[in-house]
Design a protein around this motif. Structure first.
Motif, PDB file in Angstrom:
ATOM      1  N   ILE A   1       0.843  -1.200   0.000  1.00 35.57           N
ATOM      2  CA  ILE A   1       0.000   0.000   0.000  1.00 35.57           C
ATOM      3  C   ILE A   1       0.878   1.251   0.000  1.00 35.57           C
ATOM      4  N   GLU A   2       1.970   1.230   0.757  1.00 32.46           N
ATOM      5  CA  GLU A   2       2.898   2.364   0.761  1.00 32.46           C
ATOM      6  C   GLU A   2       3.447   2.617  -0.636  1.00 32.46           C
ATOM      7  N   ARG A   3       3.834   1.558  -1.321  1.00 31.51           N
ATOM      8  CA  ARG A   3       4.369   1.710  -2.682  1.00 31.51           C
ATOM      9  C   ARG A   3       3.302   2.240  -3.633  1.00 31.51           C
TER      10      ARG A   3
ATOM     11  N   TYR B   1       0.704   4.180  -2.957  1.00 33.03           N
ATOM     12  CA  TYR B   1       0.385   5.585  -2.700  1.00 33.03           C
ATOM     13  C   TYR B   1       1.615   6.475  -2.564  1.00 33.03           C
ATOM     14  N   GLY B   2       2.795   5.875  -2.564  1.00 31.37           N
ATOM     15  CA  GLY B   2       4.024   6.661  -2.528  1.00 31.37           C
ATOM     16  C   GLY B   2       4.257   7.406  -1.234  1.00 31.37           C
ATOM     17  N   THR B   3       3.795   6.840  -0.116  1.00 28.48           N
ATOM     18  CA  THR B   3       3.977   7.492   1.172  1.00 28.48           C
ATOM     19  C   THR B   3       4.083   6.454   2.283  1.00 28.48           C
ATOM     20  N   ARG B   4       4.697   6.843   3.375  1.00 26.73           N
ATOM     21  CA  ARG B   4       4.811   5.954   4.532  1.00 26.73           C
ATOM     22  C   ARG B   4       3.446   5.842   5.212  1.00 26.73           C
ATOM     23  N   ILE B   5       3.090   4.634   5.628  1.00 28.64           N
ATOM     24  CA  ILE B   5       1.854   4.389   6.367  1.00 28.64           C
ATOM     25  C   ILE B   5       2.228   3.631   7.632  1.00 28.64           C
ATOM     26  N   ASP B   6       2.035   4.258   8.784  1.00 32.32           N
ATOM     27  CA  ASP B   6       2.351   3.619  10.057  1.00 32.32           C
ATOM     28  C   ASP B   6       1.226   2.721  10.533  1.00 32.32           C
ATOM     29  N   ALA B   7      -0.015   3.122  10.263  1.00 32.35           N
ATOM     30  CA  ALA B   7      -1.163   2.359  10.752  1.00 32.35           C
ATOM     31  C   ALA B   7      -2.399   2.730   9.959  1.00 32.35           C
TER      32      ALA B   7
END
Length: 116
Positions: A60-62, A64-70
């Motif tokens: 999912i991070e890849r 949307y191109g952003t870090r997702i912690d939770a």
């Protein structure tokens, strides 16, 4: 739901792991890790969890191109009025006892979900 690498960064104790069909993206089962309790805290509120689940959110991070912690959901939002400002890209949680709607949108523009 925590991102698995974040749970490891926080040093949470792994309790168990299992594969769950239809829990993630794609056709393969998703590996779910259950960690010892955690407290999710933010200004004005917190939620104590005896256990917290984690999966690898890398895909999912890849996407949307952003870090997702939770990913947050019902357990975190159930106690408060949740205000989503899509234009401002913010989510605000307010005490229901202190909340008074003062917006300009009519009822047709507001959405409310009742959960058991």
């Amino acid at each position: 739901m925590l991102n698995r690498p974040v749970a490891e960064e926080l040093g949470l104790r792994l309790l168990r792991e299992f594969d769950q069909p239809n829990a993630g993206s794609g056709d393969l089962p998703t590996r779910i890790s259950v960690f010892s309790g955690a407290t999710i805290a933010f200004p004005g509120n917190s939620l104590d969890l005896p256990q917290i689940a984690a999966i690898d959110l890398g895909e999912i991070e890849r996407t949307y191109g952003t870090r997702i912690d939770a990913i947050v959901g019902y357990p975190l939002m159930a106690r408060d009025v949740v205000i989503v400002d899509f234009d401002g890209r913010t989510l605000t949680m307010e005490d229901p006892a202190a909340f008074a709607y003062n917006g300009t949108h009519g009822a047709r523009d507001r959405r409310r979900a009742e959960c058991p």
